[in-house]
Scaffold this motif. Structure first.
Motif, PDB file in Angstrom:
ATOM      1  N   HIS A 136       0.840  -1.206   0.000  1.00 10.87           N
ATOM      2  CA  HIS A 136       0.000   0.000   0.000  1.00 10.87           C
ATOM      3  C   HIS A 136       0.867   1.245   0.000  1.00 10.87           C
ATOM      4  CE1 HIS A 136      -3.635   2.392   0.963  1.00 10.87           C
ATOM      5  NE2 HIS A 136      -2.766   3.162   1.635  1.00 10.87           N
ATOM      6  N   PHE A 137       1.838   1.289   0.915  1.00 13.89           N
ATOM      7  CA  PHE A 137       2.651   2.500   1.002  1.00 13.89           C
ATOM      8  C   PHE A 137       3.731   2.572  -0.076  1.00 13.89           C
ATOM      9  CE2 PHE A 137       0.563   2.709   5.127  1.00 13.89           C
ATOM     10  CZ  PHE A 137       0.089   4.015   5.043  1.00 13.89           C
TER      11      PHE A 137
ATOM     12  N   LYS B  41       2.942   1.980  -3.049  1.00 12.12           N
ATOM     13  CA  LYS B  41       2.180   2.687  -4.090  1.00 12.12           C
ATOM     14  C   LYS B  41       2.056   4.173  -3.752  1.00 12.12           C
ATOM     15  CE  LYS B  41      -2.257   2.600  -6.502  1.00 12.12           C
ATOM     16  NZ  LYS B  41      -1.703   2.590  -7.839  1.00 12.12           N
ATOM     17  N   VAL B  42       1.762   4.451  -2.456  1.00 11.73           N
ATOM     18  CA  VAL B  42       1.611   5.848  -2.043  1.00 11.73           C
ATOM     19  C   VAL B  42       2.920   6.608  -2.244  1.00 11.73           C
ATOM     20  CG1 VAL B  42       1.206   7.368  -0.052  1.00 11.73           C
ATOM     21  CG2 VAL B  42      -0.234   5.357  -0.387  1.00 11.73           C
TER      22      VAL B  42
END
Lengths: 117, 655
Positions: free
Chosen positions: A90-91, A93-94
């Motif tokens: 997730h992070f 990607k962030v």
């Protein structure tokens, strides 16, 4: 509830044989993390720096701002090479989304990060 | 902090006239062996002139005919230590009084014997307190009156005998007649008058303390119930325990109570608790950690005020073993030095750093702290023989007949200031809250107005929006602007941080967007970046700007924001720095095509970063299916999962 940020500093050797300083973060990264992160960063030296997010589960927008500030200082002002590893997908990607990839290589683990430096 | 009060002083000052009318004790007679009492109009002071025996314990000692000529005569200045012989647990006293023959209606008043005793008159037991041999101590008390039988001394010859119990350890002893004991013989009416005045003298300050504690306690409780601040609960508990302690003290003062076991533990706890709760109150006001200095002082107060005192009575052997020499003195001095020096210094430093509450706290504690420190200094100087012992000018307020201490004056002052503190703090907090509410309301109104302007009729396009701020004022923004050429410009963004600061930045951004002449996504972001950087270090903003031509071709630029989703498929873009960070940031343009029947969705990170109660993030993966839903449904799903940030969804389709 937000877990307080802890930063540990250790050293390793890059694939090229150069010494590498690793800042390992533990806990969530938010606005309250600014002091411990920038304090630990200020105490580092050497041209190669790795940021270890293996112990971090959550980074909010203020936390991302702190990391960007660190990266801009390290790469633009200090001319240092920075790598990042241990991010959750997730992070990962962030971090890519906010353009961190332009200032640091993102690797899945420490070995890959050391090899990429 | 609270012990006695200034009101008591004023009350007692007003009663000086009353004292002049009351009976006073007669001076001792010249012959210490036989006191001669001629007048019934004034009581006879029998505090001295007692023959003492501390080596034997015989019932015959109570009899009037017993020959006590070989006993030691106690002088008025003799302390118990000067005539009591270890290890006796009993000391006998006898006094001979010659009164007029046929005298009746007599009573004896006894005060200041800090131990159990039995009182005999001409061989008959006429009163007593406690049980000799039991552990326990007597506190200060008002005189207890023991009426004598009418026929006790028909010939005027009266022998009073006192059998007293002594409680002692290696270093200390209590009980018997000592220098602060007061014993009177007189007409019952006079003795009762003397007792009434004594009760008034002793309890007036207790009554005042009780009233102050009740008023302040009710105010503190009211503030706790309305404002829910734990600091007010601490203050409430402080005043409640103080009120209970005063009631208990008043009850004990009027009775010869032998404190032992649980009663002593309760009394010492109640005496110590107000200080501990007050300290906890100060700690919360200053925002200090619990288990550091303040916790240490609280533990030391408990050790001093409760553990050591109870050990003395309940386990004298352990007390003697543990408490050697100057240890209790040093412990007490250390504790009160921390309490009355270090704590005021901490309060002072907090005040200098801008804590406005600390200023009034300092006013409350300073007089009391200065007094205690002066008393400690004087004690140390007296212990080290630098100055002579004797009367202590720091104890009693001079020029007042009644026994009022400086500590009572400072405590009363502290409680008045604390009351003032509570009132002023409540007013200040209420005002700040009202101001903040007004600011939030104003920001909310501005934001609502700006966002309403952000949605305009969109000919040729079907547009859905869903905006769900996490609090009254949000950090997300969006704008939709149809062009005269049939195109549609849209932007969705998110400023870092929350609350007023974020809301103001949203207002700034929306204002800049309304003034923006370009509709080119990359250029709009570039201009917005410059506008934000000109405001100084105000955090960063992510945004995705989009321009859709009337035929469906679109281009977009992204500044660290989520990419657009076309029918559930994420559109690509190279990552770019958010706005407001670097003047060198560049924003590339990406292209796509929106066909009839397709939907293009822009959203803020409040959707993928919705967080469940277990801490799980909603994530990016589910956006593939979620973004196919209507905008309001997307927002609702994210909210239901666990909204932690503002949620904005904007969906476009060709009409």
């Amino acid at each position: 509830m937000q877990a307080p940020t802890k930063v540990a500093t250790r050293t390793a050797t890059a694939a090229s044989g150069a010494p590498v300083t690793i800042l390992a973060f533990a806990g969530d990264i938010a606005s309250t993390s600014k002091e411990p992160i920038l304090e630990a960063y200020g105490a580092t030296d050497g041209q190669k720096l790795l940021l270890d997010f293996s112990g971090t589960e959550y980074v909010n927008s203020s936390g991302i701002a702190i990391i960007i500030q660190l990266l801009l200082d390290a790469t633009k002002t200090g001319g240092r090479t920075v790598g990042i590893f241990g991010l959750t997908p997730h992070f990962q990607k962030v971090f890519t989304m906010v353009g961190i990839g332009k200032y640091a290589t993102l690797s899945p683990n420490e070995a890959a990060a050391l090899a990429a430096l | 902090m609270l012990r006695r009060s200034l009101l008591a002083i004023l009350l007692l000052l007003s009663m000086t006239g009353l004292r002049a009318q009351t009976p006073v004790s007669a001076p001792d007679t010249a012959d210490p062996a036989h006191l001669t009492w001629t007048g019934m109009d004034r009581p006879l002071n029998i505090s001295s002139s007692w023959f003492t025996n501390s080596t034997q314990d015989e019932p015959a000692f109570a009899q009037p005919g017993y020959d006590d000529s070989h006993w030691r005569l106690r002088k008025r200045s003799d302390t118990l230590r000067s005539y009591w012989q270890r290890p006796s647990h009993v000391v006998w006293y006898r006094a001979h009084i010659e009164a007029p023959a046929g005298i009746k209606d007599l009573a004896v008043s006894i005060n200041g014997i800090h131990g159990p005793f039995e009182l005999y008159a001409n061989g008959r037991r006429v009163g007593g307190a406690g049980r000799i041999g039991d552990p326990g101590v007597f506190g200060d008390m008002v005189p207890i009156v023991y009426p004598l039988p009418a026929d006790i001394a028909p010939d005027g010859h009266l022998v009073l005998a006192l059998r007293t119990g002594i409680l002692f350890t290696k270093d200390s002893q209590q009980g018997g007649i000592s220098t602060d004991s007061s014993l009177l013989l007189g007409a019952t009416a006079h003795i009762n008058d003397t007792r009434s005045l004594s009760i008034f003298e002793s309890l007036a300050s207790n009554y005042t303390n009780l009233v102050i504690a009740c008023i302040a306690g009710i105010v503190a409780l009211g503030l706790y119930l309305s404002a829910r601040g734990r600091e007010y609960l601490d203050l409430t508990l402080s005043y409640i325990t103080l009120a209970i302690y005063n009631m208990l003290e008043m009850w004990e003062f009027t009775r010869a109570i032998q404190r032992s076991g649980f009663a002593l533990l309760l009394t010492t706890l109640l005496a110590t608790a107000p200080v501990i709760f007050n300290l906890e109150f100060i700690r919360r006001i200053l925002g200090r950690p619990r288990w550091k200095l303040f916790g240490i002082i609280q533990v030391l107060l408990l050790v001093n005020g409760v553990v050591i005192q109870n050990l003395f009575v309940l386990a004298p052997q352990i007390f003697s073993f543990l408490v050697q020499g100057l240890f209790p003195t040093v412990l007490a001095i250390g504790t009160y030095a921390l309490l009355d020096f270090v704590v005021p210094v901490i309060i002072y430093r907090a005040w200098r750093r801008g804590n406005r509450d600390a200023g009034l706290l300092l006013v409350a504690v300073l007089p009391s702290s200065v007094l205690v420190l002066a008393q400690i200094t004087r004690s140390v100087l007296a212990l080290t023989k630098v100055i002579a012992g004797g009367s202590n000018p720091l104890e009693r307020v001079p020029g007042i007949t009644f026994n009022i201490g400086w500590s009572e004056v400072t405590s009363f002052f502290a409680s008045i200031v604390l009351l003032l503190f509570m009132v002023l703090r409540t007013i200040r907090l209420a005002r700040e809250k009202a101001e903040l509410s007004a600011e939030i309301e104003a920001a909310h109104n501005v934001q609502t107005l700006l966002l309403a302007r952000a949605t305009q009729p969109t000919p040729g396009f079907a547009v859905e929006t869903a905006y769900r701020p996490a609090s009254e004022v949000g950090g997300d923004f969006f704008l939709i602007s149809p062009g005269q050429d049939g195109s549609l410009f849209a932007i969705v963004g998110d400023v870092s941080g929350k609350g007023m600061q974020a809301a103001l930045r949203v207002s700034l951004i929306l204002g800049a967007l309304h003034r923006e002449s370009s509709r080119e996504p990359a250029l709009v972001l570039q201009n917005l970046n410059s506008a934000l950087l000109s405001q100084g270090d105000i955090g960063f903003t992510t945004a995705c700007a989009l321009l859709v031509e009337k035929d469906g071709r679109f281009r977009y630029a992204n500044a660290g924001h989520l990419n657009p989703y076309l029918d559930g498929e994420e559109m690509p873009s190279a990552g770019a720095l958010p706005l407001g960070i670097s003047p060198e940031a560049e924003y590339g343009t990406e292209y796509g095509n929106l066909a009839t029947g397709q939907r293009l969705v822009l959203l803020s990170d409040g959707v993928p970063e919705a967080r469940s109660a277990a801490g799980d993030l909603y994530g990016f993966d589910k956006l593939v299916t979620l973004t196919r839903l209507p905008a309001s449904d997307i927002a609702e799903v994210a909210h239901a999962f666990g909204q932690t940030d503002d949620i904005t969804v904007l969906a476009l389709a060709l009409a």
